[in-house]
Design a protein around this motif. Structure first.
Motif, PDB file in Angstrom:
ATOM      1  N   THR A 159      10.275   1.672  -3.792  1.00 35.85           N
ATOM      2  CA  THR A 159       9.075   0.160  -3.973  1.00 35.85           C
ATOM      3  C   THR A 159       7.866  -0.548  -2.720  1.00 35.85           C
ATOM      4  O   THR A 159       8.533  -0.283  -1.629  1.00 35.85           O
ATOM      5  N   GLU A 160       7.371  -0.674  -3.532  1.00 36.13           N
ATOM      6  CA  GLU A 160       6.319  -1.445  -2.064  1.00 36.13           C
ATOM      7  C   GLU A 160       6.910  -1.606  -1.417  1.00 36.13           C
ATOM      8  O   GLU A 160       6.778  -1.670  -0.584  1.00 36.13           O
ATOM      9  N   ASN A 161       7.925  -3.185  -2.040  1.00 39.50           N
ATOM     10  CA  ASN A 161       8.373  -3.462   0.084  1.00 39.50           C
ATOM     11  C   ASN A 161       9.006  -3.126   0.843  1.00 39.50           C
ATOM     12  O   ASN A 161       9.281  -3.148   1.113  1.00 39.50           O
ATOM     13  N   MET A 164       7.120  -0.793   3.050  1.00 38.33           N
ATOM     14  CA  MET A 164       6.585  -1.517   3.744  1.00 38.33           C
ATOM     15  C   MET A 164       7.502  -2.784   4.818  1.00 38.33           C
ATOM     16  O   MET A 164       5.893  -2.593   6.200  1.00 38.33           O
ATOM     17  N   GLU A 165       8.399  -2.490   5.095  1.00 35.88           N
ATOM     18  CA  GLU A 165       9.396  -2.902   5.568  1.00 35.88           C
ATOM     19  C   GLU A 165       9.255  -1.809   6.651  1.00 35.88           C
ATOM     20  O   GLU A 165       9.631  -2.497   7.858  1.00 35.88           O
ATOM     21  N   ASP A 188       6.201  -1.040  -8.308  1.00 35.92           N
ATOM     22  CA  ASP A 188       6.338  -2.410  -8.342  1.00 35.92           C
ATOM     23  C   ASP A 188       4.796  -3.081  -8.201  1.00 35.92           C
ATOM     24  O   ASP A 188       5.540  -4.238  -7.164  1.00 35.92           O
ATOM     25  N   THR A 191       3.923  -7.256  -6.478  1.00 35.57           N
ATOM     26  CA  THR A 191       5.303  -7.767  -6.008  1.00 35.57           C
ATOM     27  C   THR A 191       5.382  -7.816  -4.586  1.00 35.57           C
ATOM     28  O   THR A 191       6.638  -8.882  -4.287  1.00 35.57           O
ATOM     29  N   GLY A 192       5.438  -6.850  -3.876  1.00 31.11           N
ATOM     30  CA  GLY A 192       5.412  -7.357  -2.236  1.00 31.11           C
ATOM     31  C   GLY A 192       4.552  -7.867  -1.417  1.00 31.11           C
ATOM     32  O   GLY A 192       3.308  -8.696  -2.488  1.00 31.11           O
ATOM     33  N   TYR A 193       4.295  -7.385  -0.323  1.00 32.32           N
ATOM     34  CA  TYR A 193       3.205  -8.267   0.877  1.00 32.32           C
ATOM     35  C   TYR A 193       2.490  -7.191   0.896  1.00 32.32           C
ATOM     36  O   TYR A 193       2.050  -7.424   1.814  1.00 32.32           O
ATOM     37  N   SER A 194       1.878  -5.878   0.391  1.00 38.50           N
ATOM     38  CA  SER A 194       1.069  -5.026   0.948  1.00 38.50           C
ATOM     39  C   SER A 194      -0.870  -5.628   0.945  1.00 38.50           C
ATOM     40  O   SER A 194      -0.718  -5.503   0.141  1.00 38.50           O
TER      41      SER A 194
END
Ligand code: C2E
Ligand code: MG
Ligand code: MG
Ligand code: MG
Length: 290
Positions: A159-161, A164-165, A188, A191-194
């Motif tokens: 997942t993108e999240n 990015m973490e 997904d 949905t993240g913040y990338s």
């Protein structure tokens, strides 16, 4: 009176927290035994190539049938498995089952008289804990070797999240996985913040647009613009773009309008058993064709 009211609300709240904690504890204990008890199995959902109406691949989705509570969704038990450190064993089991199944798909197509069709790939979800564990590389290699699967027929979804973490660590792990020759999908997406620039930085080959964007896009021009932008950006970066959660004809028409090549969702098929997936490969998606 206010005080009493407050007190009773506190009590209710407490009770609910207690119940939830108890359920978590119970599920965690049961999950430790679930695999040996044969309660876990993998379902497969087709990813459709809209250009030629074939099944490009299947996503492997873990299922848990609890003997007393019935089906428990992965959104509930995967986080528990991560907390309990069980995700490594479960993840490996899913990977092994999925690879064995994909080998079967290839053999099935090779045995057909009119072949030449590319065997569907299998996409396996990888959680954050798994990606951060360097052991994953060796596991993927050994599962590929044991199953005999061509690495090009395997994709991992992250997942993108998660990406990015832990940008730096994730980048290194993805690069090592890429060298094995497998595909990598950013799951997904949206949905993240990338920022979109990360699509270039990570060595991925596929973006999966989250289902929330697909359902929003038919009501709301801004979401439609985002979907459209991601599709064309993906294309110009040479990435495959998959739309998730395609439930209706309307979703499909919109995606086609914006040039999306791949789609996954209930419109085509729910996640199905391995046996039903094989049937889908043999029968094709004819019913829906236009
Ligand atoms: P995901 O990877 O984004 O998987 C897609 C989810 O959307 C699946 O939910 C699928 O059943 C559901 N879905 C497919 N088509 C439609 C549709 O048309 N409409 C709607 N509303 N939903 C649709 P599921 O199977 O409940 O899995 C939830 C999440 O659990 C997955 O999201 C994935 O993040 C995780 N997961 C599932 N299996 C595994 C696994 O083996 N390992 C890991 N680490 N995570 C897993
Ligand atoms: Mg996924
Ligand atoms: Mg997804
Ligand atoms: Mg998801």
């Amino acid at each position: 009176r206010a005080k009493e009211h407050g007190k009773s609300r506190f009590k209710v709240f407490n009770q609910r927290m207690h119940d939830e904690a108890l359920r978590t504890l119970e599920l965690e204990t049961d999950l430790r035994k679930a695999s040996d008890a044969g309660e876990l199995y993998v379902h497969y959902q087709p990813i459709v190539d809209l250009e030629n109406w074939t099944i490009a691949g299947f996503e492997a989705l873990l299922r848990w049938s609890h003997p007393r509570l019935g089906p428990i969704g992965p959104d509930e038990f995967i986080p528990l498995a991560e907390d309990a450190g069980l995700i490594f064993i479960l993840g490996r089991e899913v990977l092994a089952s999925a690879c064995e199944e994909a080998v079967r798909w290839r053999a099935m197509l090779d045995n057909l008289p009119r072949n030449g069709a590319r065997p569907p790939h299998v996409s396996v979800n990888i959680s954050g804990k798994q990606l951060m564990q360097p052991m994953l590389i060796g596991e993927v290699e050994s599962v590929l070797e044991e199953s005999g699967l061509d690495p090009r027929q395997l994709k991992l979804e992250i997942t993108e999240n998660v990406l990015m973490e832990h940008i730096a660590l994730a980048e290194g792990m993805l690069a090592r996985l890429r060298r094995i020759g497998i595909g990598l999908s950013m799951d997904d997406f949206g949905t993240g913040y990338s920022s979109l620039s990360y699509l270039r930085q990570f060595p991925i080959d596929t973006i999966k647009i989250d289902k929330d964007f697909i359902s929003a896009a038919i009501h709301d021009k801004e979401s439609e613009a985002i979907v459209s932008t991601v599709i064309s950006l993906g294309r110009s970066l040479g990435l495959d773009v998959v739309a998730e959660g395609v439930e209706t004809r309307e979703h499909l028409d919109l995606l086609r309008l914006h040039g999306c090549r791949y789609a996954q969702g209930y419109l085509f098929s729910r996640p199905v058993s391995a046996q039903e997936a094989e049937q889908l490969i043999l029968e094709g998606l004819g019913v829906l064709a236009t």
